[in-house]
Design a protein around this motif. Structure first.
Motif, PDB file in Angstrom:
ATOM      1  N   GLN A 105      18.196  13.347 -26.151  1.00 50.39           N
ATOM      2  CA  GLN A 105      16.937  13.577 -25.457  1.00 50.39           C
ATOM      3  C   GLN A 105      16.670  12.489 -24.424  1.00 50.39           C
ATOM      4  O   GLN A 105      16.204  12.771 -23.309  1.00 50.39           O
ATOM      5  CB  GLN A 105      15.799  13.629 -26.483  1.00 50.39           C
ATOM      6  N   LEU A 106      16.969  11.244 -24.771  1.00 51.25           N
ATOM      7  CA  LEU A 106      16.810  10.158 -23.813  1.00 51.25           C
ATOM      8  C   LEU A 106      17.716  10.357 -22.613  1.00 51.25           C
ATOM      9  O   LEU A 106      17.304  10.170 -21.458  1.00 51.25           O
ATOM     10  CB  LEU A 106      17.111   8.813 -24.493  1.00 51.25           C
ATOM     11  N   PHE A 107      18.948  10.775 -22.862  1.00 48.55           N
ATOM     12  CA  PHE A 107      19.901  11.046 -21.790  1.00 48.55           C
ATOM     13  C   PHE A 107      19.379  12.146 -20.865  1.00 48.55           C
ATOM     14  O   PHE A 107      19.421  12.021 -19.639  1.00 48.55           O
ATOM     15  CB  PHE A 107      21.241  11.438 -22.404  1.00 48.55           C
ATOM     16  N   GLN A 108      18.872  13.221 -21.460  1.00 49.86           N
ATOM     17  CA  GLN A 108      18.355  14.332 -20.662  1.00 49.86           C
ATOM     18  C   GLN A 108      17.157  13.908 -19.815  1.00 49.86           C
ATOM     19  O   GLN A 108      17.035  14.315 -18.654  1.00 49.86           O
ATOM     20  CB  GLN A 108      17.979  15.493 -21.582  1.00 49.86           C
ATOM     21  N   ASN A 109      16.285  13.093 -20.377  1.00 48.66           N
ATOM     22  CA  ASN A 109      15.124  12.605 -19.627  1.00 48.66           C
ATOM     23  C   ASN A 109      15.545  11.712 -18.471  1.00 48.66           C
ATOM     24  O   ASN A 109      14.968  11.783 -17.371  1.00 48.66           O
ATOM     25  CB  ASN A 109      14.169  11.848 -20.553  1.00 48.66           C
ATOM     26  N   ARG A 110      16.555  10.887 -18.705  1.00 45.02           N
ATOM     27  CA  ARG A 110      17.021   9.995 -17.632  1.00 45.02           C
ATOM     28  C   ARG A 110      17.728  10.778 -16.526  1.00 45.02           C
ATOM     29  O   ARG A 110      17.720  10.365 -15.355  1.00 45.02           O
ATOM     30  CB  ARG A 110      17.974   8.942 -18.218  1.00 45.02           C
ATOM     31  N   LEU A 111      18.347  11.894 -16.880  1.00 49.01           N
ATOM     32  CA  LEU A 111      19.055  12.692 -15.877  1.00 49.01           C
ATOM     33  C   LEU A 111      18.118  13.303 -14.846  1.00 49.01           C
ATOM     34  O   LEU A 111      18.513  13.525 -13.694  1.00 49.01           O
ATOM     35  CB  LEU A 111      19.832  13.825 -16.558  1.00 49.01           C
ATOM     36  N   LYS A 112      16.877  13.574 -15.241  1.00 46.35           N
ATOM     37  CA  LYS A 112      15.943  14.270 -14.364  1.00 46.35           C
ATOM     38  C   LYS A 112      15.744  13.551 -13.034  1.00 46.35           C
ATOM     39  O   LYS A 112      15.598  14.185 -11.987  1.00 46.35           O
ATOM     40  CB  LYS A 112      14.594  14.436 -15.068  1.00 46.35           C
ATOM     41  N   ASP A 113      15.737  12.232 -13.065  1.00 47.66           N
ATOM     42  CA  ASP A 113      15.467  11.450 -11.857  1.00 47.66           C
ATOM     43  C   ASP A 113      16.696  10.716 -11.341  1.00 47.66           C
ATOM     44  O   ASP A 113      16.587   9.853 -10.474  1.00 47.66           O
ATOM     45  CB  ASP A 113      14.362  10.423 -12.147  1.00 47.66           C
ATOM     46  N   ALA A 114      17.869  11.053 -11.866  1.00 46.12           N
ATOM     47  CA  ALA A 114      19.092  10.331 -11.487  1.00 46.12           C
ATOM     48  C   ALA A 114      19.884  11.104 -10.440  1.00 46.12           C
ATOM     49  O   ALA A 114      19.875  12.337 -10.403  1.00 46.12           O
ATOM     50  CB  ALA A 114      19.949  10.087 -12.718  1.00 46.12           C
ATOM     51  N   SER A 115      20.562  10.377  -9.593  1.00 47.02           N
ATOM     52  CA  SER A 115      21.450  11.006  -8.619  1.00 47.02           C
ATOM     53  C   SER A 115      22.903  10.605  -8.844  1.00 47.02           C
ATOM     54  O   SER A 115      23.814  11.279  -8.392  1.00 47.02           O
ATOM     55  CB  SER A 115      21.045  10.625  -7.189  1.00 47.02           C
ATOM     56  N   ARG A 116      23.126   9.485  -9.549  1.00 49.59           N
ATOM     57  CA  ARG A 116      24.495   9.069  -9.857  1.00 49.59           C
ATOM     58  C   ARG A 116      24.516   8.339 -11.201  1.00 49.59           C
ATOM     59  O   ARG A 116      23.674   7.493 -11.479  1.00 49.59           O
ATOM     60  CB  ARG A 116      25.055   8.135  -8.786  1.00 49.59           C
ATOM     61  N   ILE A 117      25.489   8.703 -12.034  1.00 40.98           N
ATOM     62  CA  ILE A 117      25.693   7.971 -13.285  1.00 40.98           C
ATOM     63  C   ILE A 117      27.148   7.540 -13.365  1.00 40.98           C
ATOM     64  O   ILE A 117      28.020   8.102 -12.688  1.00 40.98           O
ATOM     65  CB  ILE A 117      25.336   8.819 -14.519  1.00 40.98           C
ATOM     66  N   ILE A 118      27.394   6.528 -14.173  1.00 41.93           N
ATOM     67  CA  ILE A 118      28.755   6.111 -14.477  1.00 41.93           C
ATOM     68  C   ILE A 118      29.033   6.461 -15.925  1.00 41.93           C
ATOM     69  O   ILE A 118      28.244   6.130 -16.813  1.00 41.93           O
ATOM     70  CB  ILE A 118      28.950   4.600 -14.227  1.00 41.93           C
ATOM     71  N   LEU A 119      30.138   7.141 -16.164  1.00 41.15           N
ATOM     72  CA  LEU A 119      30.527   7.575 -17.494  1.00 41.15           C
ATOM     73  C   LEU A 119      31.786   6.822 -17.906  1.00 41.15           C
ATOM     74  O   LEU A 119      32.810   6.895 -17.236  1.00 41.15           O
ATOM     75  CB  LEU A 119      30.787   9.086 -17.489  1.00 41.15           C
ATOM     76  N   VAL A 120      31.696   6.075 -19.000  1.00 46.98           N
ATOM     77  CA  VAL A 120      32.826   5.285 -19.478  1.00 46.98           C
ATOM     78  C   VAL A 120      33.302   5.850 -20.812  1.00 46.98           C
ATOM     79  O   VAL A 120      32.521   5.971 -21.752  1.00 46.98           O
ATOM     80  CB  VAL A 120      32.446   3.801 -19.656  1.00 46.98           C
ATOM     81  N   GLY A 121      34.566   6.194 -20.880  1.00 44.77           N
ATOM     82  CA  GLY A 121      35.127   6.756 -22.104  1.00 44.77           C
ATOM     83  C   GLY A 121      36.076   7.883 -21.783  1.00 44.77           C
ATOM     84  O   GLY A 121      35.995   8.505 -20.711  1.00 44.77           O
ATOM     85  N   ASN A 122      36.972   8.164 -22.728  1.00 43.41           N
ATOM     86  CA  ASN A 122      37.997   9.169 -22.467  1.00 43.41           C
ATOM     87  C   ASN A 122      38.192  10.106 -23.659  1.00 43.41           C
ATOM     88  O   ASN A 122      39.267  10.637 -23.860  1.00 43.41           O
ATOM     89  CB  ASN A 122      39.329   8.479 -22.128  1.00 43.41           C
ATOM     90  N   GLY A 123      37.124  10.263 -24.453  1.00 46.99           N
ATOM     91  CA  GLY A 123      37.207  11.124 -25.618  1.00 46.99           C
ATOM     92  C   GLY A 123      36.501  12.436 -25.427  1.00 46.99           C
ATOM     93  O   GLY A 123      36.291  12.909 -24.299  1.00 46.99           O
TER      94      GLY A 123
END
Length: 439
Positions: A132-150
């Motif tokens: 839920q926190l991730f979804q809320n942060r996505l609303k106002d985001a234009s770029r994220i960095i995703l770290v991980g390969n699983g």
């Protein structure tokens, strides 16, 4: 106030819920108490069995009290366990409440291995609250960095739309936690392909760069947009590049979670490698009448050559089910009785990446075989990827991507360890029905 129950489970995740349900199935007249930190528990539904071991299911969440009402003697208690007194068979909750047990199972799961703890712009995804926190942060985001390969990282790359995603990998191929570079290349061709859904895809076209050169590898997966003058977070990679982003998603695996639960139980043996609670083949810890299952534990028994732990939901379910049976055997003093569980003979996991069914069997990446093994491949671009690993003429592992219909036959070949030397040239021949061939 002391609450008493013959069976007590710490944790409302997959392993804990499975353990509780199996206990009620085997001993419906015996009370079972689940102690959960959250009022929500994870539920498993729509279970479909594909082979003797391989199954697929969906995970959802519901109120613990509502779930407990489905069973005659099941209750859920919301709280945190601070201490277990093994001598008195008593669990102490932070609220001051005491829970007395006959048999206790620790199913407290795992927590994300975050790149930076307690950082306002670094998120881990593990439970409902973090999603839920991730979804809320996505609303106002234009770029994220995703770290991980699983699995989590791969699923996010496929599902996220309308936002820039910089995918940072330490490996030279994508989804390396699960599949080999060949399968990673197979998936790479699907990044720009329409989603495999019945609805019309609105997915933007992506641009991938630097896939064979960067360490850790960074891949820009998004439509290019206007850059902000400043970003809330800047990330420097080991290749020297610096990227700005709104926030970073740390999807680099989990570690066993029991910060306070067992801090004062000195007799408890913990794995020096991954800090998991060590359990024997009957899911017993080193403390009398205390069991453990799921991500929190580490198997310390003599394992089958074709099985290993990966801390997946499928294994959490298998361990929770097995632990319940072992707890009942111990409760009934069935000394010398060993509950056999077929699920630990061969590693088997089914998931979905980029819209493809993915089946992993046995030592699917040659784990522990060194370099002395043979690989058979069958690849049809955009349709299927089949990899079989043979050693001394016997099947040791397989990766099946797409609708191959080979999982049951391959699982049987792993279980019986038949010498395939006379047949290996035809093992992946699409014109031969090997299911009938080995019937």
């Amino acid at each position: 106030m002391v609450i008493e129950a013959p069976f007590v489970i710490i944790g409302g995740g997959i392993s804990g819920v499975t353990c509780a349900q199996q206990l009620q199935a085997v001993c419906p007249d015996k009370p079972v108490l689940v102690i959960s930190r959250s009022p929500l528990v994870k539920r498993i539904g729509n279970i479909s069995c594909h082979t003797q071991i391989l199954e697929h299911f969906e995970v959802s969440e519901s109120q613990g009290e509502t779930w407990a009402e489905e069973f005659p003697n099941l209750k859920v208690l919301i709280g945190n366990v601070d201490l277990i007194n093994a001598d008195d068979h008593m669990a102490h909750l932070s609220s001051g409440q005491l829970v007395k047990y006959k048999k206790l199972c620790i199913c407290s799961g795992g927590t994300p291995k975050l790149i930076a703890e307690n950082h306002p712009h670094v998120l881990g995804i593990r439970d409902t609250e973090s999603v839920q926190l991730f979804q809320n942060r996505l609303k106002d985001a234009s770029r994220i960095i995703l770290v991980g390969n699983g699995g989590i990282a791969t699923e996010l790359v496929y599902e996220l739309e309308g936002i820039q995603v910089i995918w940072v990998l330490k490996d030279k191929s994508m989804t390396a936690t699960f599949v080999d570079p060949g399968a990673g290349q197979f998936f790479l061709h699907q990044v720009n392909a329409p989603k495999k859904k019945e609805t019309i895809s609105k997915r933007q076209q992506f641009n991938l760069s630097g896939f064979q050169t960067l360490t850790p590898l960074s891949a820009l997966l998004s439509p290019r947009k206007e850059s902000k003058e400043t970003w809330p977070l800047y990330v420097e990679l080991t290749n020297g590049k610096i990227y700005g982003c709104d926030f970073l998603v740390s999807a680099t695996g989990v570690i066993p979670s029991f910060p306070k639960v067992l801090s004062k139980v000195t007799e408890l043996k913990v794995s020096p490698e991954d800090v998991g609670i060590m359990v024997d083949k009957e899911m017993r810890t080193s403390v009398a009448d205390v069991f453990a299952a799921g991500d929190v534990c580490t198997p310390a028994w003599q394992r089958s050559p074709l099985w290993f732990q990966m801390r997946l939901w499928t294994q959490a379910r298998q361990m929770g089910h097995h632990a319940a049976n072992c707890m009942v055997a111990s409760f009934k003093n069935e000394q010398g009785h060993t509950w056999s569980d077929f699920a630990f003979e061969v590693f088997a996991h089914m998931t979905q990446f980029f819209g493809f069914k993915v089946v992993l069997l046995g030592l699917f990446n040659g784990q522990g075989l060194g370099t002395d093994y043979e690989v058979l491949l069958r690849v049809t671009k955009g349709e299927e990827y089949v990899k079989a690993i043979l050693k001394d003429g016997k099947l040791k592992g397989a990766i099946l991507i797409g609708d191959t219909n080979l999982e049951e036959t391959f699982e049987n070949l792993l279980l019986n360890q038949m010498d395939l030397s006379p047949f290996k040239d035809d093992l992946l021949n699409p014109n031969i029905d090997i299911e009938d061939f080995f019937d």
